[in-house]
Enzyme design. Sequence first.
Site, PDB file in Angstrom:
ATOM      1  N   HIS A  19       7.061   5.237  -2.592  1.00 38.73           N
ATOM      2  CA  HIS A  19       5.932   4.309  -2.570  1.00 38.73           C
ATOM      3  C   HIS A  19       6.301   2.978  -1.910  1.00 38.73           C
ATOM      4  CE1 HIS A  19       2.195   2.547  -4.416  1.00 38.73           C
ATOM      5  NE2 HIS A  19       2.910   1.436  -4.280  1.00 38.73           N
ATOM      6  N   GLU A  20       7.371   2.348  -2.386  1.00 35.90           N
ATOM      7  CA  GLU A  20       7.731   1.028  -1.878  1.00 35.90           C
ATOM      8  C   GLU A  20       8.228   1.082  -0.437  1.00 35.90           C
ATOM      9  OE1 GLU A  20       6.711  -1.448  -3.365  1.00 35.90           O
ATOM     10  OE2 GLU A  20       6.342  -0.605  -5.359  1.00 35.90           O
ATOM     11  N   HIS A  39       5.270   0.952   1.796  1.00 35.67           N
ATOM     12  CA  HIS A  39       4.876  -0.434   2.069  1.00 35.67           C
ATOM     13  C   HIS A  39       5.750  -1.042   3.160  1.00 35.67           C
ATOM     14  CE1 HIS A  39       1.934  -1.210  -1.019  1.00 35.67           C
ATOM     15  NE2 HIS A  39       2.750  -0.909  -2.021  1.00 35.67           N
ATOM     16  N   HIS A  48       5.281   0.395   6.600  1.00 39.22           N
ATOM     17  CA  HIS A  48       4.005  -0.134   7.100  1.00 39.22           C
ATOM     18  C   HIS A  48       4.228  -1.534   7.684  1.00 39.22           C
ATOM     19  CE1 HIS A  48      -0.576  -0.808   6.124  1.00 39.22           C
ATOM     20  NE2 HIS A  48      -0.300  -0.919   7.409  1.00 39.22           N
TER      21      HIS A  48
END
Length: 598
Positions: A388-389, A392, A395
Amino acid sequence: MGQIKRREEIPKEYKWNIEKIYKDVEAWKEDFEKLKIEAPKLSEYTGKLSDGKVLLECLQKQEEVSRLLGKLMIFAHMKNDEDTANPDFQVLKDRIYEYSAEVESIEAFFIPEILSLKDGSIKKFIEDVKELNVYKFLLYKILKRKPHTLSAEQEKLIASVSDCLNAPEKIYNMLLNADMTFPNIKDENGKDVELTDVNYLEFIKSKDRRVREEAFKALFNTYKKYKNTLSASLTSNIKNFVFMSKTRKYENSMECSLKPNDIPIDVYNNTVDAVNNNLKSLHRYIRIKKKLLGLREMHMYDLYVSIIDIAKDHIEFNDAVKIVKRALTPLGKEYIDIFSEGINEGWIDIYPNKNKIGGAYSTGDYDTMPYVLLNYNYSLTDVSTLAHEMGHSIHSYYSRKNQPYIYSNYSLFCAEVASTTNESLLMRYLINNENDKNKKLYLINQELEQIRTTVFRQVMFAEFEKITHEKVESGIPLTGDDLCSIWRKLNEKYFGEDMIVDKEIDMEWSRIPHFYWDFYVYQYATGYAAAHSFANAILKDGEKAVEAYKGFLKSGSSDYPINVLRKAGVDMTTPKPLEDTIKRFDELLDMLETYMND
C-alpha cells in the site's frame, strides 16, 4: 515483559536514508537561514503582477521558496516522527511549521492580486510570455476561486493565524503519540506485554478471545479517560473548518473541501447513499462470520479475527518484499524496478521503536525521495501495508518525474488509488496462488476485510463527518457524549442486528486521526473503487491497461482529479466503480458460504 527497542538500537539498514535530505541538523539550519532570506523577497512582487514577465518571475521565486520550505518541513517532521518524545526534534518541527505560516502570510498577496486583474489579462500574459504556458492550468484554477477569495489584507490575516488554526490536530497528535500510555495486558501465552496503538492491531486479531477482549477494553477505556480533551480537540477542529468555509463564502464546509478540486458534492453524498443502500451485504458478512466463528454472540472485538485457524504469520521483511514484487508483476518491469530502487536506496523506515509515531505513511517532496514509514511486525497485514505505502510512493515517483513542480502532487481524491491498486493486486495474487483450502479461506476473509474496512468502514467515517459538520454548522454544540452517541448509532446501523455493539466502541471516533483532515476519509472508498477498476483492467487487458494506468500515475495534478481518472478509463461520476466493488464483496461472501456448506 515485551519491550520496544530504542531508536539507536535499530540497525541503520532498517531506517530510512534521511541523510539524503540533510546530512545533519546543522545542514538543515543552514538552509533554514537561507529560507528566511529568500522568502521575504516574495513581498517585492506585491502590486506588480499586472506585467506578464513580472508574474513569471514571481512564480519562479515562489517555486524556489516552496521547494526549499518543502525539504525543510519533510526533514523536520520525519525526525520528529522517529522519536516523538525528543524535545529537540519537536522544536525543529515547530520552528519550520511556524515559519511556513509566515511564508503563507508573505505570499498572501498573490491570489487576491491575480483575481484583481482585469478580465482577459491572464490569457494575454500567456500569449505574450510563452514561459507562462506551463502555469496555464494553475492560473485558470485560481481564477475559478474568485468568489471564495478575500482581500489581500484578509488573506494575510488568515495566513498569519494558520498555525493557530492547526492547533487542535497538533494537540491531538501530542496527546496520542507522546503523552498517552496504555496498560499492560497478557498475551496468548499469559505474558505481560505493553499495549500500544501499534500492537493493538495484532491483539485485536488474536485467536484467543480473552486477548482481543482485554486489548479492546484496555485501549478504549484509556481513550475514555481523555474523552473531554479529545472531544474538545475534535470539535474545535470542526469549528475552525466551518469558520473557514463561511469566511470564504462557501455554502457549507463540504463544498469548501470538494469544490476547489471540482469534485461534485453529489460524489460524496452518492458514495454514502450507495453504501447505505447495500448495508445488507455487510449484515450478511457479519451473520456468516458469526456462524463460522461458532459464536453465540458477535462482539465488536470479534470483528477483526480471521474465520479460520492457520499458523500465525511470521513473514520476514525480505520475504514480504519478494511476495509484493511477484504480486505486482502485472504492472511490468519498469514498475518493479522502481519498487526495487525504493527498497535498496533507503526509502523505508521499517520497524517500530520507542516513541516512534504509530501507523504507516508515505511522505517526501519534489527534491527528496518518496519515503515510507512502517511499523513492520511480520504479519500478512504488514505485507499488505508495504504494498500500500509503496503504491503511494511510486505514484509520487512517477508524478515528480513527469510533471513540473507545480503539478507534481496528486490530489487528495486520487491519493489512495495507486496504493489500493497494489493491495488489490496483492490479494488476488495470494488467493489465486493458494492451494491449501484453509489458507485460501483465510485470504478470502482478508479481502473481505479490505473491502469492509476501506469501503464500508470509511464511508461510516464519512457519514460521521457529514453529521458532525452539519450539526456544528447548524449551531448545535457537540460534547464528548454527543460524539459517542452519534458513533454508536452509526455502528448499530452499519453492523446490523447480529452484532453486539459494545459500549467501549463509543470512543472509537477519538482514535481516527483522519477526522482532522476534513472530508478526507470518503476518498478511501472512492479510491478503493477506482483501484478495483484499475486492477480488473490490468489483469484482464494487460499492457494496454498498464499504460493507461501509468498515464494516471504520471498525471499528478495537471488536471482535475475526476478528469485524470476518466482519461485513464475510470469514471467516478458514475456509481459503477463502487457497485462493482460491492459486487466483488458479494462474490467473496458466496465463496464463504460454499465453504460453510462443504
